[in-house]
Design a protein around this motif. Structure first.
Motif, PDB file in Angstrom:
ATOM      1  N   GLN A 151      17.638  37.461  57.821  1.00 58.24           N
ATOM      2  CA  GLN A 151      16.359  37.089  58.414  1.00 58.24           C
ATOM      3  C   GLN A 151      16.049  37.968  59.615  1.00 58.24           C
ATOM      4  OE1 GLN A 151      17.221  32.829  58.966  1.00 58.24           O
ATOM      5  NE2 GLN A 151      15.626  32.431  57.448  1.00 58.24           N
ATOM      6  N   VAL A 152      14.743  38.106  59.887  1.00 58.92           N
ATOM      7  CA  VAL A 152      14.273  38.853  61.044  1.00 58.92           C
ATOM      8  C   VAL A 152      13.761  37.838  62.065  1.00 58.92           C
ATOM      9  CG1 VAL A 152      12.693  40.618  61.892  1.00 58.92           C
ATOM     10  CG2 VAL A 152      13.621  40.796  59.567  1.00 58.92           C
ATOM     11  N   TYR A 153      14.205  37.988  63.317  1.00 54.86           N
ATOM     12  CA  TYR A 153      13.825  37.090  64.407  1.00 54.86           C
ATOM     13  C   TYR A 153      13.080  37.867  65.483  1.00 54.86           C
ATOM     14  CZ  TYR A 153      17.372  33.869  62.576  1.00 54.86           C
ATOM     15  OH  TYR A 153      18.098  33.034  61.778  1.00 54.86           O
ATOM     16  N   ASP A 154      12.114  37.209  66.125  1.00 54.40           N
ATOM     17  CA  ASP A 154      11.541  37.793  67.324  1.00 54.40           C
ATOM     18  C   ASP A 154      12.457  37.400  68.493  1.00 54.40           C
ATOM     19  OD1 ASP A 154      10.849  35.163  68.016  1.00 54.40           O
ATOM     20  OD2 ASP A 154       8.725  35.453  67.619  1.00 54.40           O
ATOM     21  N   LEU A 155      12.179  37.902  69.686  1.00 50.03           N
ATOM     22  CA  LEU A 155      13.085  37.651  70.810  1.00 50.03           C
ATOM     23  C   LEU A 155      13.024  36.224  71.341  1.00 50.03           C
ATOM     24  CD1 LEU A 155      13.030  40.998  72.782  1.00 50.03           C
ATOM     25  CD2 LEU A 155      14.675  40.166  71.110  1.00 50.03           C
ATOM     26  N   SER A 156      12.056  35.438  70.894  1.00 51.49           N
ATOM     27  CA  SER A 156      12.034  34.024  71.280  1.00 51.49           C
ATOM     28  C   SER A 156      12.872  33.175  70.319  1.00 51.49           C
ATOM     29  CB  SER A 156      10.600  33.504  71.339  1.00 51.49           C
ATOM     30  OG  SER A 156      10.026  33.486  70.048  1.00 51.49           O
TER      31      SER A 156
END
Length: 91
Positions: free
Chosen positions: A36-41
């Motif tokens: 999965q790809v996550y944003d920094l939040s």
């Protein structure tokens, strides 16, 4: 065909990127794999791979044209291991 001996992500190419990047995953044994790809939040913005997969090398492409510029984390996990990589989207 060479089978991978260690679980992990290869370096994303290109990185920094706009709007898409390619990432390879090396899976040495059959099992449940989740990428999965996550944003920094910490919010999941994309799932690149999910489910039970056989041993081998998997090539994935993430098209981030709908995302804002910035740093993202790609996290690959199995029951036995986790691999994380930083990628940078520049628009």
């Amino acid at each position: 065909v060479r089978m991978p001996i260690a679980f992990g992500l290869s370096s994303a190419y290109p990185n920094p990127f706009n709007p898409s990047t390619s990432i390879s995953l090396h899976v040495p044994m059959e099992g449940n794999v989740n990428v999965q790809v996550y944003d920094l939040s910490g919010r999941v913005v994309s799932t690149l791979l999910s489910g039970v997969h056989a041993p081998g090398n998997y090539n994935m492409t993430w098209n981030a044209s709908e995302q804002a510029s910035g740093m993202y984390l790609v996290r690959a996990e199995t029951q036995a291991a986790v691999s994380v990589q930083k990628i940078l989207l520049l628009k």
